[in-house]
Each structure stands twice: as structure tokens, then as C-alpha cells.
Design a protein around this motif. Sequence first.
Motif, PDB file in Angstrom:
ATOM      1  N   CYS A  41       0.880  -1.119   0.059  1.00 21.80           N
ATOM      2  CA  CYS A  41      -0.005   0.036  -0.033  1.00 21.80           C
ATOM      3  C   CYS A  41       0.784   1.199   0.031  1.00 21.80           C
ATOM      4  O   CYS A  41       1.971   1.243   0.708  1.00 21.80           O
TER       5      CYS A  41
ATOM      6  N   TRP B 166      -0.377   4.316   0.707  1.00 20.81           N
ATOM      7  CA  TRP B 166      -0.660   5.737   1.403  1.00 20.81           C
ATOM      8  C   TRP B 166       0.123   6.296   2.435  1.00 20.81           C
ATOM      9  O   TRP B 166       0.712   5.464   3.168  1.00 20.81           O
TER      10      TRP B 166
ATOM     11  N   CYS C 116       1.909   3.333   4.736  1.00 20.05           N
ATOM     12  CA  CYS C 116       1.167   2.396   5.378  1.00 20.05           C
ATOM     13  C   CYS C 116       1.814   0.856   4.937  1.00 20.05           C
ATOM     14  O   CYS C 116       2.102  -0.010   6.212  1.00 20.05           O
TER      15      CYS C 116
ATOM     16  N   SER D 192       0.940  -2.014   4.044  1.00 18.85           N
ATOM     17  CA  SER D 192       0.320  -3.125   3.907  1.00 18.85           C
ATOM     18  C   SER D 192       0.536  -3.961   2.693  1.00 18.85           C
ATOM     19  O   SER D 192       0.440  -3.253   1.613  1.00 18.85           O
TER      20      SER D 192
ATOM     21  N   CYS E  75      -4.043  -0.465   0.038  1.00 16.53           N
ATOM     22  CA  CYS E  75      -4.914  -1.603   0.685  1.00 16.53           C
ATOM     23  C   CYS E  75      -6.468  -1.150   0.627  1.00 16.53           C
ATOM     24  O   CYS E  75      -6.665  -0.031   0.351  1.00 16.53           O
TER      25      CYS E  75
ATOM     26  N   HIS F 224      -7.467   1.803   2.872  1.00 19.44           N
ATOM     27  CA  HIS F 224      -7.164   3.178   2.376  1.00 19.44           C
ATOM     28  C   HIS F 224      -7.787   3.473   0.976  1.00 19.44           C
ATOM     29  O   HIS F 224      -8.139   4.746   0.758  1.00 19.44           O
TER      30      HIS F 224
HETATM   31 ZN   LIG Z   1      -2.935   0.915   3.692  1.00 18.21          ZN
END
Ligand SMILES: [Zn+2]
Length: 415
Positions: free
Chosen positions: A319, A321, A329, A331, A358, A361
Amino acid sequence: MSDAFWLLDHLSNQQLLDSLGQVLRRQRRSLAELVAHLAEVEERRLHLEAAHCSLFDYCVRQLHMSEDEACRRIELARLTRRFPALFPLLASGDITLSAALVLKPVLTSDNHAELLEAARRKSIRETREMVAARFPSPDVPSTIRKLPEPNTVRASAPAPHSTPVAPLFAAPTPATAPCTTPRTDPPASSAPTDPPGAVAPPSVAPPSAHRIEPIATERYKLQLTIDASLKRQLETARDLLRHANPSGDFAPILSRALDLLVAELLRHRFGVGARRKANRDRKLTPANTPASASPPSTPATHIAHATRRAVLERDGLACTWVDASGNRCSSRAWLELDHRQPHGKGGGSDAENIRLLCRAHNQLAAEQAYGRAHIERAKATRRPFRRNTPSGRTAATDGHAVFSRAGGEHVGDSS
Ligand SMILES: [Zn+2]
């Protein structure tokens, strides 16, 4: 100040976060004080004077702690008696209760100062990794073992006031209290966890059903429960691979199977290694329209394989973000492709406008673009398709649904 502490509507976002930080600091300090009190009560034998046969019994029946809560706090209290240096670390949150209990088996008077310092601010998983690296265990053999029938487990339910016995509990501590040592934290597996944000992912298997534990540097123990069908597949694969894997160890079999699976998923989701189909990359595919954030009149777009590959190469499989402080983030689960500028607002499907997010987000981005109410309505209309089957998979099966059916890669996307 009102006693209705749970009413927080009046707080601004920043005030809410500040308040949360304060609560957490108080809670950590309180935990340290609590275990200090428990240690002192046990030292003075006050629980015995209060007609409780053990501190555990006192905590559960007199203080109304849960059995698990009592076990963990008593265990920590005894640990802090041996190593008082833990108190300030617990009070500051530098070491959590769970992390301290992960360290417990390996702490000694000689190493505790150095180990506690090394464990500062580490997550449970990182603490486990650190312990495994410094105190490695031998590899475990590959085995398939038949589990008892579910009703057999229920029949062994603990008697009232006894310590609960569950697979996650290890051997009893050699202490006066009838307290066993529970596993100290959620499983350190790679199991999917709730992504950050308010959006819950589809159901996943119970966390206790699969776990990956570090046992030494770069060595892990994998434990999972499988059905008879998968067992047969494993054994068939083992038999077919005997020439290359004479020992029948399952690890090489899993490795080869996962090589194939990961390649397939990368091809399916990002077009990595996919053969080019004529005109495919220019086609619109209404069947892949996200049923979510797009205004009804907005046509869906197909994101070209070349674009997906470029995004994957640029973003990595994580991810992207980034919060206001610059924290990413990262992820790796529930990844979806998102239009930075929503397609419904004129955003294109070129690599510059596509990013990996993700699901949490991605949906947050959609909410920011179209409003939370709109997204909630869209999710509500999509829910029948996404309902979980008894096996815990989405109705369109195997997670491909998330990517391919619900917009190919636009689930919750505001495009
Ligand atoms: Zn994320």
C-alpha cells in the motif's frame, strides 16, 4: 467534565488523537502499577490471609479478573520482581506486557539489561524474531497429525474456578498459583489482520488455525489445520516429487506450489508474464465496473496490463498511502488498484494516476472523494455479492473475487 466518557463527538480529530494518547499513557502506567501491587500482595501473602489458595484465585474470584488477564498479570508481576528494570519500560510503553512475557523464558540476571534494551519498542513479532535469532530452536519435522473431533475438545472443558486449558496454553509455571502460562500474544503468523482504518476486510480464518513462529534466524515453524482433501493433495504432490524430494519433506513441496501460485497471482492481477492479447489493453470492460463509488453514469475502465506492471514496479507490492507525517502504510494484504484522481471525476487509467492501496485506504480515498454516506450506500448494495461462504471465502471464491469481479482492481475505488 461529563461522566459519559464514551461520548467523544465534541472532540476535533486532533483532540481525539491527543486524548487517545493520554489514555494509552495512563493505561500503561496503570499496568505497571497493577503488577507492582500484585507482586507486593503475593510477597506479603495477603491473598492467603484473604482465604484464597493462590494469587490467581484471589485475582479471579476477589478482583474479578478474567482467568487469562489474571494469568498474564501474575506472570508479569513475578517477572518484574526478578527484574525491576521492567517497571519503567512497562510504564512508558517501551515494552508491552505481551513482549515482556515473550522475553521471560530467556531473561537472566546476566542478560536482562541488554535484552530489555534491545526489545524496546519492538512489536510482538519482532520480539519473537529477536528471541528466535538469539536463542534458536532446532527445525521441527514435517508432520501431518489427525486432530481430535471437536466434541472431544468440548468434553475436556475445565471445571469451575480451574485454569482454562486450551491449545494455546503451555506448561504450568512452577509457582504456587494454579496458573498456567498462556501464549503471550496473538499468533505471530502471517495471517491477514484487520487493515488500518474503519473498514473491515472479509472474514479470515480464526487466528488460532494457522501460525508461523520464528524458531531461529531465517527459520520458522508453520502450523495449520487442513481438510482431508488438501491432505490428499499434499500426499499426492509428495509422491509425485519423490524423485526430487526423497525425504518427503513438505517444505520443498510447499515452496514449489507457492512458486506456481505466486506467479499465477502476479499474472492475473498485474499481468506479469501474461501474453499480450490483441486490443485487450484498450478495451473497456463494463463487467468489471466497480459497484461502489462510481456515480452510476460513469463507465468503468480497464487498466492495461502494462500499466499494472508499471505500478507494481514503482509501488512495490505494498500500500502506498502516506499520512500527513510522511509515514507509509505499506500493508501487503488486501491490495487494490486505485485511481488517484477518481475516474468519475476525469482521472485516467495511466500509471501516473494509478496507485496500489490496501482496501482500507482505498475505501478511505473513496470516502474522501465522494463522501462517506455515498460509499456506505454503495457498499450496502454490493454486500450480497461479497457475503462469505461457510468456508470463509468470498462468494466468488478464492480472493480473486476481490480483484477480478468487483472491478478487477477497483474495489472501493472512487474511479
Ligand atoms: Zn494501506
